[in-house]
Design an enzyme around this catalytic site. Structure first.
Site, PDB file in Angstrom:
ATOM      1  N   LYS A  52     -32.471  34.923-135.803  1.00 27.34           N
ATOM      2  CA  LYS A  52     -31.250  35.689-136.084  1.00 27.34           C
ATOM      3  C   LYS A  52     -31.331  37.077-135.422  1.00 27.34           C
ATOM      4  O   LYS A  52     -30.369  37.531-134.800  1.00 27.34           O
ATOM      5  CB  LYS A  52     -31.053  35.824-137.600  1.00 27.34           C
ATOM      6  CG  LYS A  52     -30.674  34.491-138.250  1.00 27.34           C
ATOM      7  CD  LYS A  52     -30.847  34.461-139.755  1.00 27.34           C
ATOM      8  CE  LYS A  52     -30.601  33.029-140.260  1.00 27.34           C
ATOM      9  NZ  LYS A  52     -30.864  32.838-141.691  1.00 27.34           N
ATOM     10  N   GLN A  96     -33.096  36.370-146.732  1.00 25.47           N
ATOM     11  CA  GLN A  96     -33.492  35.009-146.366  1.00 25.47           C
ATOM     12  C   GLN A  96     -33.951  34.236-147.603  1.00 25.47           C
ATOM     13  O   GLN A  96     -34.808  34.694-148.348  1.00 25.47           O
ATOM     14  CB  GLN A  96     -34.618  35.061-145.311  1.00 25.47           C
ATOM     15  CG  GLN A  96     -35.035  33.711-144.777  1.00 25.47           C
ATOM     16  CD  GLN A  96     -33.923  32.999-143.985  1.00 25.47           C
ATOM     17  OE1 GLN A  96     -33.231  33.625-143.177  1.00 25.47           O
ATOM     18  NE2 GLN A  96     -33.739  31.712-144.244  1.00 25.47           N
ATOM     19  N   ASP A 119     -23.310  35.975-145.526  1.00 25.07           N
ATOM     20  CA  ASP A 119     -23.614  34.570-145.823  1.00 25.07           C
ATOM     21  C   ASP A 119     -22.450  33.926-146.594  1.00 25.07           C
ATOM     22  O   ASP A 119     -22.336  32.698-146.634  1.00 25.07           O
ATOM     23  CB  ASP A 119     -24.873  34.474-146.702  1.00 25.07           C
ATOM     24  CG  ASP A 119     -26.131  34.190-145.902  1.00 25.07           C
ATOM     25  OD1 ASP A 119     -26.007  33.604-144.812  1.00 25.07           O
ATOM     26  OD2 ASP A 119     -27.229  34.531-146.385  1.00 25.07           O
TER      27      ASP A 119
END
Ligand code: NAD
Length: 297
Positions: A52, A96, A119
């Site tokens: 990412k 994460q 997200d």
């Protein structure tokens, strides 16, 4: 002829569009910034985070990485999130998953400012998605929609079966497919670990999206002639390779390919889209927070 879907090329095209958005934002002194937080020793999680970060760099997005000792008290992660919520250079925050067992996952998701929740997992953003007014669509199911669109695969009126009901893939995928919107309007069935006769459901579907985390559980016998098969699964299995493992999907590619009209491989299918859509959401976050208009791909 079965179409083998090339997720990398769909992702590249989206990333090129996001790069243009980043240029527009940067010209207005609003370079998008994504903060990643890793509280884990897991090698796969660290790999995902570095992929990412690398893509951020390629597209001109600022990335800020923070690591928290997995043994540290949960409060340490919560105060890092508070700090990032208050940082004007950070437009998107990604913690994460999974976090260690002593950290309550729901508290983590609730703590992130919903405007920075790229997200799309904060309850406010989940609610907006269900209501048909999404702010940030979750990256993986949004990526599946982009694949279908790129290959002109019609969802309107299609019988779709989603295998898996997780909060990050299965549920949002089903919610997107039932929306009265582009990439939606499908008659959608959600299957899960307690579903009776899964094969009978998948066999009758025009579109099968599999996100179960079970290696090669869906095979050609479970697929109807000409159906579209989207394999979200990424499973590491031991193999005689340099790394000692290989990645395989939730679909038995070789047998499913004999039946499908179009199918995604693993790797090179849905995976690249997840990162592309994270970049998309980060550019969108910077636009929403700054008021600078962009033309998202
Ligand atoms: P999860 O474990 O949270 O959920 C799995 C779901 O599958 C559950 O709802 C369960 O009910 C269902 N399921 C399990 N076994 C089943 C069975 N035998 N029959 C029917 N349903 C069954 O997993 P997740 O986070 O949704 O991830 C699913 C897979 O997708 C994993 O392999 C994961 O690594 C992968 N994944 C890939 C991406 C990507 O970028 N491509 C992103 C997220 C997850």
């Amino acid at each position: 002829m079965t179409t083998i879907i090339d997720g990398n090329s769909v992702a590249e095209e989206i990333q090129a569009g996001v790069e243009d958005c980043v240029e527009t934002l940067s010209a207005a002194d609003e370079t998008p910034g994504l903060a990643t937080v890793l509280m884990s020793d897991d090698g796969a999680s660290a790999t995902y985070v570095s992929m990412k970060q690398r893509t951020c760099e390629e597209l001109g997005i600022n990335s800020f990485h923070h690591e928290i000792d997995p043994e540290a008290p949960a409060e340490e992660l919560f105060s890092k999130i508070d700090e990032l919520n208050d940082d004007p250079d950070v437009h998107g925050i990604l913690v994460q998953m999974p976090v260690p067992d002593h950290v309550d996952k729901r508290t983590v998701l609730n703590r992130i400012d919903p405007m920075k929740d790229v997200d799309g997992f904060h309850p406010e953003n989940v609610g907006r998605l269900v209501a048909g007014n999404a702010r940030y669509k979750p990256c993986t199911p949004h990526g599946v929609q982009k694949i279908l669109d790129a290959y002109d695969i019609e969802t309107e009126g299609a019988d779709a079966v989603v295998v898996g009901r997780s909060d990050i893939v299965g549920k949002p995928m089903a919610n997107l497919l039932i929306q009265r919107d582009d990439g939606g309007n499908a008659t959608t069935t959600v299957c899960h670990s307690r579903t009776k006769d899964l094969a009978a459901k998948t066999r009758n579907a025009d579109l099968v999206v599999v996100a179960a985390g079970v290696p090669e559980m869906v095979d050609g016998d479970m697929i109807g002639e000409g159906a579209t098969v989207i394999d979200v699964g990424i499973n590491r299995v031991d193999a005689d390779t340099e790394k000692g493992y290989e990645l395989i999907g939730d679909v038995d590619f070789e047998s499913a390919k004999q039946k499908a009209g179009a199918i995604t491989p693993v790797p090179g299918g849905v995976g690249p889209l997840t990162i592309a859509m994270l970049m998309y959401n980060t550019a969108k976050a910077a636009s929403l927070q700054s008021g600078v208009e962009i033309d998202l791909p």
